[in-house]
Write an enzyme that holds these catalytic residues in place. Structure first.
Site, PDB file in Angstrom:
ATOM      1  CG  ASP A  91     -21.877  -8.191  14.377  1.00 55.24           C
ATOM      2  OD1 ASP A  91     -21.980  -7.760  13.218  1.00 55.24           O
ATOM      3  OD2 ASP A  91     -22.266  -7.559  15.369  1.00 55.24           O
ATOM      4  CB  ALA A  92     -17.496 -10.276   9.953  1.00 51.89           C
ATOM      5  CE  LYS A  93     -22.451  -4.251  12.238  1.00 53.49           C
ATOM      6  NZ  LYS A  93     -22.104  -5.173  13.356  1.00 53.49           N
ATOM      7  NE  ARG A  94     -14.239  -9.267   7.420  1.00 51.03           N
ATOM      8  CZ  ARG A  94     -13.881  -9.049   8.678  1.00 51.03           C
ATOM      9  NH1 ARG A  94     -14.539  -8.155   9.388  1.00 51.03           N
ATOM     10  NH2 ARG A  94     -12.891  -9.708   9.239  1.00 51.03           N
TER      11      ARG A  94
END
Length: 273
Positions: A91-94
């Protein structure tokens, strides 16, 4: 992990539960602070207690990278501890342009061997497609989130009559398909889930917001489930922080089991199993 592998695990475990590992030192049971590595010990006990009831784990990368090099080491050891049959989401939302996205993809898919990564799609195609160059890996696009700030952009109407998130969904179908794209859709807006499912009937949806955030699992199923299940419902705080005593892992397992049993009933009701 392939789509077939994920569906098989859902049917085997009779669950579509994802456990979020948003592990915060300030919220850990106090007795763990005496251990050599409190967050790693916390994660291991949570995984051990919940692995029979879930099909996926979702470490929130911010909680680890905020600790610097030690946090990345804890993240790596946590991933190694998760059973190999689980779907593991970064869950990095890059969200950045091509060359940078390639490096993010290499980091999470090769260095840390995640199965999927959450990505913000608002820089367009060349910020998303670099993640597709890896076998059996997934991009999970932010589509329709339920945070209050989501109203600022995602639900704005465009001149063609569509809301922005609908345009994102339509456009993303040109980049990938149900074998490599999932979508993040908040659990608290049943009407939005319906709209999402109408546009992407076959893709998996990662749905946060059930439990502590007030989302209804029944509503999520009614508006989002398809013939292959098509859902990964995430619970973080409602499981991992359900208790802060020395019984925290046992209680986490109990909470995960409760959700799994409810999910099993829905899977039977919708003839997935």
């Amino acid at each position: 992990m392939t789509r077939e592998d994920l569906i098989a695990e859902i049917k085997t475990k009779k669950s579509f539960l994802c456990v979020g590992l948003d592990s915060d030192l300030k919220r850990l049971p106090k007795h763990l602070l005496k251990t050599e590595n409190p967050i790693l010990e916390f994660n291991k006990q949570i995984i051990e207690a919940t692995k029979d009831y879930c099909v996926a784990y979702k470490p929130n990368i911010a909680f680890y990278e905020s600790m610097g090099p030690e946090g990345w080491r804890v993240l790596e050891e946590t991933i190694q501890y998760i059973p190999s049959n689980k779907f593991i989401i970064a869950d990095a939302k890059r969200g950045d342009i091509g060359n940078t996205s390639k490096m993010y993809a290499k980091t999470f898919f090769e260095t840390y061997n995640f199965d999927a990564i959450t990505v913000a799609p608002y820089m367009g195609e060349d910020s998303v497609t670099p993640y597709f160059g890896f076998d059996s890996k997934w991009v999970i696009l932010l589509a329709a989130t339920s945070n209050s700030g989501g109203l600022d952009f995602q639900y704005k109407s465009l001149t063609n009559g569509k809301m922005l998130f609908e345009e994102v969904l339509e456009k993303s179908k040109e980049w990938g398909d149900s074998r490599n794209i999932m979508y993040v859709v908040g659990a608290t807006r049943a009407d939005i889930l319906q709209k999402v499912r109408a546009i992407v009937p076959d893709n998996f949806l990662l749905v946060p917001g059930v439990g502590a955030q007030g989302g209804s699992l029944r509503k999520v199923v009614e508006n989002g489930m398809n013939s292959a299940c098509g859902l990964l419902v995430n619970s973080s705080r409602g499981i991992i922080y359900a208790d802060d005593s020395e019984r925290f892992a046992e209680v986490a397992g109990e909470k995960a089991k409760e959700l799994q049993q409810e999910m099993e009933n829905y899977l039977k009701e919708y003839s997935v199993i």
